[in-house]
Design a protein around this motif. Structure first.
Motif, short mmCIF file in Angstrom:
data_model
loop_
_atom_site.label_atom_id
_atom_site.label_comp_id
_atom_site.label_asym_id
_atom_site.label_seq_id
_atom_site.Cartn_x
_atom_site.Cartn_y
_atom_site.Cartn_z
N UNK A 231 -6.86 9.13 -12.14
CA UNK A 231 -6.62 7.70 -12.35
C UNK A 231 -7.47 6.85 -11.39
N UNK A 232 -7.62 7.32 -10.16
CA UNK A 232 -8.44 6.60 -9.19
C UNK A 232 -9.90 6.54 -9.64
N UNK A 233 -10.41 7.67 -10.14
CA UNK A 233 -11.79 7.70 -10.62
C UNK A 233 -11.98 6.74 -11.78
N UNK A 255 -7.29 1.54 -3.48
CA UNK A 255 -7.35 2.81 -4.19
C UNK A 255 -7.14 3.97 -3.25
N UNK A 256 -7.77 3.94 -2.09
CA UNK A 256 -7.63 5.04 -1.14
C UNK A 256 -6.19 5.20 -0.66
N UNK A 257 -5.45 4.11 -0.63
CA UNK A 257 -4.08 4.17 -0.15
C UNK A 257 -3.08 4.67 -1.16
N UNK A 258 -3.49 4.81 -2.43
CA UNK A 258 -2.57 5.25 -3.47
C UNK A 258 -2.30 6.75 -3.37
N UNK A 259 -1.04 7.12 -3.31
CA UNK A 259 -0.66 8.53 -3.19
C UNK A 259 0.08 9.05 -4.41
N UNK A 260 0.71 8.16 -5.18
CA UNK A 260 1.54 8.60 -6.30
C UNK A 260 1.22 7.79 -7.56
N UNK A 261 1.60 8.31 -8.70
CA UNK A 261 1.43 7.61 -9.96
C UNK A 261 2.26 6.33 -9.97
N UNK A 262 3.46 6.39 -9.37
CA UNK A 262 4.30 5.21 -9.28
C UNK A 262 3.62 4.09 -8.51
N UNK A 263 2.93 4.43 -7.42
CA UNK A 263 2.21 3.42 -6.65
C UNK A 263 1.06 2.83 -7.46
N UNK A 264 0.38 3.68 -8.20
CA UNK A 264 -0.71 3.22 -9.07
C UNK A 264 -0.18 2.23 -10.11
N UNK A 265 0.92 2.60 -10.75
CA UNK A 265 1.49 1.74 -11.78
C UNK A 265 2.01 0.43 -11.18
N UNK A 266 2.58 0.49 -9.98
CA UNK A 266 3.12 -0.71 -9.34
C UNK A 266 2.00 -1.67 -8.94
#
Length: 363
Positions: A231-233, A255-266
């Motif tokens: 997802x980051x890519x 982007x670098x700080x995202x660790x989970x899919x939930x964080x990405x979606x939020x």
């Protein structure tokens, strides 16, 4: 179209006659899930035709030259075309995924045309549209299908053997099935026509909340890390578009700080699609909470799920099956003990691919 009565899709009948058995060494939900990642398939169909499908801006609803990218492939014997099947990929995927190409090939070999669709911002369509897809990107699907139906009628109007509209079916893999389910539930028309003539979903989340809780489990940490990197890519590849909201440096830090899919979606998915919060996004995008109320909007639908799916809990699919009137012929639900997530690898090939093909042949 009349149904072919040679194949019964009452769940108990089909599973008794066509049981799923794992192929060695792909034993257990995890190996079934991972098997396709070990397959390197660089083959390209020689008959793929690129199609640009216009879609509107996510929030304004206006056309601003955004497009989805589809690849249309037709069977050699076009005069016996059984229909067109729209195939959608899962989270972080694209039309290049091996599983999507495999089921597309099976369907083409059995007389169907296929439209392999890259969702908004996915794969080689990254720069054709601003933003990324979501589990409820219904407007994208509806707009793309309306344009595609017009294109079909125009392209094939001179074929004398085609006496009626070509049926269009949907096949959604993982989140791709959730997206198509939501689009069908959201779609209404004055003449009560359905968005699709039939829909098959394999390992598709019906409840995003339970799915999110499942992927957060410690035993799934490697899965989540793999998915979030994809997802980051995808997001970083489109930074020119996302940069309207964030500067390049700020986007890089986020982007670098995202660790989970939930964080990405939020951080990205929920706000870009107008949802109030992550919880609001998951609640409104979970088909399980709307299926029974809006079941009249669904076409005939097939759901396939394995009990040992490590990513998507099967309980929502099972509860839906238990709650349905047995006389209802619209929903067919196949739940197997084994198969993993979008796996179903047997000694005779992919069992779920075969089940979807057999089901489509009943139309």
């Amino acid at each position: 179209m009349a149904r072919n009565s040679n194949i019964s899709f009452k769940s108990s009948d089909y599973l008794n006659k066509n049981p799923f058995n794992e192929k060695f060494p792909w034993l257990g939900g995890d190996l079934q899930t991972l098997r396709d990642t070990f397959v390197f398939d660089t083959s390209q169909s020689k008959t793929n035709k690129k199609i640009l499908l216009p879609i509107n801006n996510i929030l304004t609803g206006k056309f601003e030259r955004d497009y989805l990218l589809g690849f249309l492939e037709l069977p050699e014997k076009f005069d016996s075309l059984k229909g067109i099947v729209l195939i959608t990929h899962g989270l972080g995927g694209s039309t290049k995924r091996f599983g999507l190409k495999r089921i597309a090939k099976k369907l083409v070999n059995n007389g169907f045309g296929v439209l392999k669709l890259n969702l908004r911002g996915a794969g080689s369509a990254r720069y054709l549209a601003k933003g990324n897809y979501s589990a409820r990107c219904s407007n994208d699907i509806v707009s793309a299908l309306k344009f595609f139906r017009k294109l079909l009628n125009y392209e094939f109007k001179d074929f004398n053997n085609i006496k009626e509209d070509i049926p269009i079916f949907g096949v959604g893999l993982s989140l791709g099935g959730t997206i198509l389910l939501n689009a069908c539930l959201d779609y209404t028309s004055e003449n009560s026509e359905k968005l699709l003539d039939g829909l098959a979903c394999v390992s598709s989340p019906l409840d995003l909340i339970s799915c999110s809780n499942c992927i957060e489990r410690p035993r799934n940490s490697l899965y989540q890390k793999w998915l979030i990197q994809r997802l980051k890519r995808q997001l970083w590849d489109g930074y020119r578009n996302e940069g309207i909201l964030l500067s390049k440096s700020k986007l890089s830090k986020t982007i670098k700080g995202l660790k989970t899919i939930g964080e990405f979606d939020a951080k990205f998915t929920a706000p870009s699609w107008g949802f109030k919060s992550l919880e609001d996004y998951y609640l409104q995008s979970s088909p399980i909470f709307r299926i029974q109320k809006f079941i009249m909007n669904l076409p005939p639908t097939l759901l396939i799920h394995a009990k040992d799916d490590p990513w998507v809990p099967y309980e929502s699919t099972l509860n839906l099956k238990k709650s349905l009137d047995e006389s209802l012929d619209k929903l067919h639900i196949l739940i197997t003990n084994k198969g993993g997530h979008n796996g179903f690898h047997s000694n005779y090939g992919c069992w779920s691919d075969e089940a979807v093909k057999n089901w489509l042949l009943t139309f």
